[in-house]
Scaffold this active site. Sequence first.
Site, PDB file in Angstrom:
ATOM      1  N   TYR A 154      55.263 -25.048 -52.735  1.00  0.00           N
ATOM      2  CA  TYR A 154      55.545 -24.410 -54.023  1.00  0.00           C
ATOM      3  C   TYR A 154      56.189 -25.398 -55.001  1.00  0.00           C
ATOM      4  O   TYR A 154      55.820 -25.459 -56.182  1.00  0.00           O
ATOM      5  CB  TYR A 154      56.466 -23.218 -53.786  1.00  0.00           C
ATOM      6  CG  TYR A 154      56.720 -22.334 -54.982  1.00  0.00           C
ATOM      7  CD1 TYR A 154      55.750 -21.452 -55.433  1.00  0.00           C
ATOM      8  CD2 TYR A 154      57.947 -22.364 -55.636  1.00  0.00           C
ATOM      9  CE1 TYR A 154      55.988 -20.615 -56.517  1.00  0.00           C
ATOM     10  CE2 TYR A 154      58.200 -21.532 -56.721  1.00  0.00           C
ATOM     11  CZ  TYR A 154      57.213 -20.662 -57.162  1.00  0.00           C
ATOM     12  OH  TYR A 154      57.453 -19.847 -58.239  1.00  0.00           O
ATOM     13  N   LYS A 158      54.644 -26.538 -58.550  1.00  0.00           N
ATOM     14  CA  LYS A 158      55.342 -26.293 -59.811  1.00  0.00           C
ATOM     15  C   LYS A 158      55.692 -27.592 -60.534  1.00  0.00           C
ATOM     16  O   LYS A 158      55.733 -27.629 -61.770  1.00  0.00           O
ATOM     17  CB  LYS A 158      56.595 -25.449 -59.553  1.00  0.00           C
ATOM     18  CG  LYS A 158      56.282 -24.011 -59.139  1.00  0.00           C
ATOM     19  CD  LYS A 158      55.358 -23.321 -60.125  1.00  0.00           C
ATOM     20  CE  LYS A 158      55.275 -21.824 -59.908  1.00  0.00           C
ATOM     21  NZ  LYS A 158      54.346 -21.163 -60.855  1.00  0.00           N
TER      22      LYS A 158
END
Length: 253
Positions: A154, A158
């Site tokens: 993640y 991001k």
Amino acid sequence: MTATISRVAVVTGGARGIGAAVAARLAADGHAVAVLDLLEDVAAETAAKLVADGHRAIGVGVDVADEQSVADAVARVDAELGAPTILVNNAGILRDNLLFKMSADDWDAVLGVHLRGAFLMTRAVQGGMVEAGFGRIVNLSSTSALGNRGQANYAAAKAGMQGFTKTLAIELGKFGITANAIAPGVIATEMIAETARRVGVPLEDFLAHMAAEVPVGRVGQPQDIAAAASFFCSEEAGFTSGQVLYVAGGPRA
């Protein structure tokens, strides 16, 4: 203040949480909104609520990581609402785990939805933006881009969204298209509830613990992110591009 011009906006992951709040805010700003989500039934319900409030909106099912699904979804938006000139790449998933426990499938799934999805969606709509001489692209990053235990996939996705955003700003600026990113901190959504379940902490306790670390003394709400998206999508934001705005209740980055 510049008058609002009605545009066609697409919000991915728009069925609930941050996406639904952004969709509602853009509709309130006067735009027609296409709520795109893998959960097509929920997307339709979210869009129906906007229609009931007097706005133009449709719900469209899409797998943002699938090229044909994206092409079909954008074609439907174009046919039913018009060519989109606002895109909010919000679709995202979690597959949290420590690195040594993380499977290749979990890595690929998260990078696929966030990065491949944002790439496919942006590529699919940028031609219409160039033709219109106007475009607003908003990508959802996260404070996790700075690193977060148990989120190697993640965090990488991001952080990648930030580089993607800055590159779009460089490539597309001459066509009247801006690209910016919003990096939320802790926002009270189902995704945060999922994180609390993963670490085995009651949601109320988890949110209270997180709020104690935020300078403004609370966790964020989806509407906090929607407000930032509203600005980035506005006519007035034409000289703001390639930026990453941390909406996290205090300084980050």
